[in-house]
Write a protein that holds these residues in place. Structure first.
Motif, PDB file in Angstrom:
ATOM      1  N   ILE A   1       0.822  -1.215   0.000  1.00  0.00           N
ATOM      2  CA  ILE A   1       0.000   0.000   0.000  1.00  0.00           C
ATOM      3  C   ILE A   1       0.857   1.267   0.000  1.00  0.00           C
ATOM      4  CG2 ILE A   1      -0.242   0.317   2.513  1.00  0.00           C
ATOM      5  CD1 ILE A   1      -3.148   0.473   0.018  1.00  0.00           C
ATOM      6  N   GLY A   2       2.085   1.167   0.512  1.00  0.00           N
ATOM      7  CA  GLY A   2       2.929   2.359   0.570  1.00  0.00           C
ATOM      8  C   GLY A   2       3.804   2.560  -0.645  1.00  0.00           C
ATOM      9  N   SER A   3       3.780   1.612  -1.572  1.00  0.00           N
ATOM     10  CA  SER A   3       4.664   1.723  -2.743  1.00  0.00           C
ATOM     11  C   SER A   3       4.218   2.866  -3.646  1.00  0.00           C
ATOM     12  CB  SER A   3       4.656   0.411  -3.530  1.00  0.00           C
ATOM     13  OG  SER A   3       5.368   0.570  -4.737  1.00  0.00           O
ATOM     14  N   THR A   4       5.190   3.444  -4.336  1.00  0.00           N
ATOM     15  CA  THR A   4       4.849   4.470  -5.314  1.00  0.00           C
ATOM     16  C   THR A   4       4.613   3.868  -6.696  1.00  0.00           C
ATOM     17  OG1 THR A   4       7.229   4.915  -5.500  1.00  0.00           O
ATOM     18  CG2 THR A   4       5.928   6.401  -4.114  1.00  0.00           C
ATOM     19  N   ASP A   5       4.718   2.542  -6.813  1.00  0.00           N
ATOM     20  CA  ASP A   5       4.250   1.871  -8.037  1.00  0.00           C
ATOM     21  C   ASP A   5       2.722   1.946  -8.072  1.00  0.00           C
ATOM     22  OD1 ASP A   5       6.686   1.172  -9.028  1.00  0.00           O
ATOM     23  OD2 ASP A   5       6.505  -0.986  -8.664  1.00  0.00           O
ATOM     24  N   PRO A   6       2.135   1.860  -9.265  1.00  0.00           N
ATOM     25  CA  PRO A   6       0.658   1.837  -9.315  1.00  0.00           C
ATOM     26  C   PRO A   6       0.111   0.615  -8.588  1.00  0.00           C
ATOM     27  CG  PRO A   6       1.607   2.149 -11.508  1.00  0.00           C
ATOM     28  CD  PRO A   6       2.747   1.818 -10.605  1.00  0.00           C
ATOM     29  N   LEU A   7      -1.115   0.727  -8.078  1.00  0.00           N
ATOM     30  CA  LEU A   7      -1.777  -0.429  -7.471  1.00  0.00           C
ATOM     31  C   LEU A   7      -1.946  -1.518  -8.528  1.00  0.00           C
ATOM     32  CD1 LEU A   7      -4.547   1.379  -5.385  1.00  0.00           C
ATOM     33  CD2 LEU A   7      -2.735  -0.093  -4.442  1.00  0.00           C
ATOM     34  N   ASP A   8      -1.833  -2.766  -8.095  1.00  0.00           N
ATOM     35  CA  ASP A   8      -1.989  -3.909  -9.002  1.00  0.00           C
ATOM     36  C   ASP A   8      -3.473  -4.287  -9.041  1.00  0.00           C
ATOM     37  OD1 ASP A   8      -2.084  -6.352 -10.254  1.00  0.00           O
ATOM     38  OD2 ASP A   8      -0.280  -7.157  -9.269  1.00  0.00           O
ATOM     39  N   HIS A   9      -4.152  -3.826 -10.064  1.00  0.00           N
ATOM     40  CA  HIS A   9      -5.599  -4.040 -10.117  1.00  0.00           C
ATOM     41  C   HIS A   9      -5.965  -5.503 -10.367  1.00  0.00           C
ATOM     42  CE1 HIS A   9      -7.255   0.106  -9.746  1.00  0.00           C
ATOM     43  NE2 HIS A   9      -5.995   0.385 -10.028  1.00  0.00           N
ATOM     44  N   ALA A  10      -5.113  -6.218 -11.085  1.00  0.00           N
ATOM     45  CA  ALA A  10      -5.391  -7.651 -11.297  1.00  0.00           C
ATOM     46  C   ALA A  10      -5.341  -8.387  -9.956  1.00  0.00           C
ATOM     47  CB  ALA A  10      -4.370  -8.236 -12.269  1.00  0.00           C
ATOM     48  N   TYR A  11      -4.363  -8.031  -9.149  1.00  0.00           N
ATOM     49  CA  TYR A  11      -4.245  -8.623  -7.808  1.00  0.00           C
ATOM     50  C   TYR A  11      -5.475  -8.295  -6.968  1.00  0.00           C
ATOM     51  CZ  TYR A  11      -2.559  -8.707  -2.918  1.00  0.00           C
ATOM     52  OH  TYR A  11      -2.429  -8.909  -1.558  1.00  0.00           O
ATOM     53  N   LEU A  12      -5.906  -7.044  -7.027  1.00  0.00           N
ATOM     54  CA  LEU A  12      -7.047  -6.625  -6.212  1.00  0.00           C
ATOM     55  C   LEU A  12      -8.339  -7.312  -6.658  1.00  0.00           C
ATOM     56  CD1 LEU A  12      -6.213  -2.832  -5.871  1.00  0.00           C
ATOM     57  CD2 LEU A  12      -6.168  -4.546  -4.046  1.00  0.00           C
TER      58      LEU A  12
ATOM     59  N   CYS B   1       3.094  -0.645   4.725  1.00  0.00           N
ATOM     60  CA  CYS B   1       4.480  -0.832   4.270  1.00  0.00           C
ATOM     61  C   CYS B   1       4.515  -0.748   2.756  1.00  0.00           C
ATOM     62  CB  CYS B   1       4.987  -2.210   4.702  1.00  0.00           C
ATOM     63  SG  CYS B   1       4.286  -3.561   3.731  1.00  0.00           S
ATOM     64  N   TRP B   2       5.685  -0.932   2.186  1.00  0.00           N
ATOM     65  CA  TRP B   2       5.803  -1.183   0.749  1.00  0.00           C
ATOM     66  C   TRP B   2       6.668  -2.419   0.602  1.00  0.00           C
ATOM     67  CZ3 TRP B   2      10.639   0.025  -1.885  1.00  0.00           C
ATOM     68  CH2 TRP B   2      11.623   0.554  -1.038  1.00  0.00           C
ATOM     69  N   THR B   3       6.435  -3.199  -0.444  1.00  0.00           N
ATOM     70  CA  THR B   3       7.215  -4.428  -0.630  1.00  0.00           C
ATOM     71  C   THR B   3       8.201  -4.308  -1.785  1.00  0.00           C
ATOM     72  OG1 THR B   3       5.557  -5.401  -2.071  1.00  0.00           O
ATOM     73  CG2 THR B   3       5.357  -5.866   0.285  1.00  0.00           C
ATOM     74  N   GLY B   4       8.056  -3.243  -2.564  1.00  0.00           N
ATOM     75  CA  GLY B   4       8.971  -3.063  -3.685  1.00  0.00           C
ATOM     76  C   GLY B   4       8.544  -1.881  -4.512  1.00  0.00           C
TER      77      GLY B   4
END
Lengths: 303, 275
Positions: A70-81, A101-104
């Motif tokens: 949720i903290g990553s500055t990458d776009p949200l992964d809509h397929a995952y959601l 956090c962010w994971t990557g």
């Protein structure tokens, strides 16, 4: 806003781990609910998903993610959601949780729960993304405080201030990991009781309890042993403030037989009951690679 | 604070954790604070170590026979190089090892002759272990309500021969120059197997009751299953066999093969080509 966002009081649970699949399916177990690692089931068409479905028929299930980032500055992964929502609907998840956090970034997933600086920019970023995720999932998110090993010069507020504002502004719930509070307090030289006293108690939907590895100069959240006495004491205080929040024991490495987990759950019950003398005193020095959570894999069953 | 400060910070920290810190103006290890007992370098090292150890442990759990074949130290070197070459991007750790066999194939020394060597063995072993991981969690026969013995009930033999066979997604046809399946089973029994002698091994890998199973099958069965999997009709799949299989291809053997495949629950359904 109702207490705990109106989410149910589930009682006392444990993490659903592949080591225990057979035991749980074949036996009556003395826990109230299970928490499943979302990512282990999102794409499963084999035994993991079958077991989750069976468990969900007998117990309330919560989906706990480790890759929402949720903290990553990458776009949200809509397929995952989309997959997460489908799974949550299918097993009628009591709620969906993940970590602050962010994971990557840049498409790289470290599979670690990396800390964010506690700044206004981070807060705006995470609040906006939680709102988006909640709209997609059509349910509130419950966000966990991760343990951490570094702090940032940029931070302008404490972790508890950040979490309080996060819950207030995004209308999410809190998964208060009491062990993580302790681990981070040791690593960052703060008072865990000050942390607990400043968390919005009515937003705490769930507690996590787990073991850790104490390396003297710092502490690592290894989830490889029993909960230690100091964490039990903190838990008793936190539970008194949020008495209807669900409680879950995590044990992700050196996983013992299920009966030992049930005993740990009973210790948690005793810890907050009128029988504090039953609180455990069997702290175990664990050995291993000292890798922090969340490397949780499903064991492959092959001939 | 600039609008992109968080993104820059994350890009820098990812590089620092993977020991390739990018050269970014205004960003260095000084963005982190020490604790009372650890320096910033020591604190960052917690994440650096955990990154490789965690992912390495995941690879070890997916490729236990490869670990046994090369030893812990060499496997760790492979794992570190692989993670650097193919950093994880998926939300699931189940995807981590997907390209590991391909990575080993690229890493192997050039062959000096046509005979299968240790490099071939290692690549086949990794391919086999990855196949097991995939078969474990894709769609299989377990929740199909139709009993397996009813899936091939066709009244007319001619219509059956003109039809096609649909297998479950968990069915894999695997060929190796070594008995990698026996080697892996020995490792799983905590034995210390030596490098097996090369021999052509046609394997059928699938799943029953959620457990991955493998069977060494006659070469002609493997060839027929390959044709059927490619969408050929039953008749086409048998007529494409070469003359070497002629002696084995008795009507009894063919009937027995279909019975075997049925009992192994690899067939989802027979498809009438005329409809």
């Amino acid at each position: 806003m109702p207490s705990r966002l109106g989410l149910p009081a589930l009682g006392w649970g444990v993490g659903l781990r592949s080591t225990h699949f057979g035991h749980i399916l074949a036996n009556d177990v003395s826990v109230d609910w299970f928490e499943a690692i979302s990512e282990n089931f999102l794409d499963s068409h084999g035994r993991p998903r079958y077991v989750l479905d069976q468990v969900a028929e007998r117990f309330p299930v919560v989906l706990h993610g480790v890759s929402l980032s949720i903290g990553s500055t990458d776009p949200l992964d809509h397929a995952y959601l989309t997959k997460l929502k489908t799974l949550a609907d299918s097993v009628q998840a009591a709620w969906v949780s993940d970590h602050v956090c962010w994971t990557g970034v840049l498409g790289h997933n470290t599979h670690d729960l990396l800390p964010i600086p506690f700044t206004e920019e981070s807060l705006r970023h995470v609040v906006d993304r939680i709102r988006t995720v909640q709209e997609i999932l059509e349910r509130p998110l419950v966000m966990e405080n991760p343990s951490s090993y570094v702090t940032f010069r940029d931070s302008t507020m404490t972790e508890w201030e950040f979490l309080s504002r996060l819950t207030e502004e995004s209308h999410c719930g809190l998964l208060l990991d009491v062990n993580n509070v302790y681990v981070s307090s040791r690593n960052h030289d703060f008072d865990p009781r000050e942390y607990l006293a400043n968390i919005p108690a009515d937003r705490v939907v769930q507690f996590h309890l787990a073991g850790h590895t104490d390396l003297d100069t710092h502490v690592i959240d290894t989830h490889d042993g029993p909960v230690v006495d100091t964490v039990w004491e903190l838990f008793r205080e936190a539970h008194a403030r949020s008495p209807h929040a669900a409680t879950l024991i995590e044990w992700d490495a050196n996983i013992p037989p299920f009966a030992r987990l049930e005993a740990e759950v009973q210790r948690a019950r005793d810890c907050v009951s009128s029988r504090p003398s039953l609180c455990p005193n069997d702290n175990v020095i664990t050995t291993g690679s000292h890798v922090s959570h969340p490397a949780v894999l499903v064991a492959i069953e092959a001939e | 604070m600039a609008a992109s400060r968080l993104a820059d910070m994350q890009q820098w920290m990812l590089g620092a954790i993977t020991r390739r810190p990018p050269d970014m103006p205004g960003l260095s290890i000084d963005v982190l604070l020490p604790s009372q007992r650890l320096s910033v370098e020591e604190r960052l090292r917690v994440y650096q170590s955990a990154y490789l150890v965690r992912l390495g442990e995941c690879l070890r759990s997916e490729f236990p026979a490869v670990v046994a074949a090369v030893g812990d130290d060499t496997f760790n070197e492979f794992a570190v190089a692989y993670i650097e070459r193919c950093p994880p991007g998926s939300y699931t750790l189940g995807e981590l090892g997907r390209r590991f066999p391909e990575f080993l194939a690229e890493l192997r020394p050039a062959k000096t002759d046509e005979h299968p060597d240790f490099g071939d063995f290692l690549v086949d072993l990794a391919r086999y272990e990855r196949t097991i991981a995939e078969v474990f969690d894709v769609e299989g026969p377990e929740t199909d309500p139709l009993p397996s013995e009813q899936r091939l009930q066709v009244a007319d033999a001619a219509a059956f021969a003109a039809g096609r066979i649909e297998f479950y997604p968990c069915v894999r046809l695997f060929r190796s120059d070594f008995p990698v399946h026996e080697y892996r089973s020995a490792v799983r029994r905590d034995e210390t197997p030596s490098l097996p002698e090369p021999r052509i091994v046609p394997l059928l890998i699938s799943r029953q009751e959620f457990i991955v199973r493998r069977w060494e099958v006659p070469a002609w069965q493997h060839a027929v299953l390959e044709q059927l999997s490619a969408g050929k009709t039953v008749a086409e799949s048998f007529t494409r066999l070469d003359a070497r299989n002629a002696e084995e291809l008795t009507p009894e053997a063919i009937t027995a093969a279909f019975q075997e495949w049925t009992s192994r629950q690899i067939i989802r359904r027979w498809i009438n080509s005329e409809t």
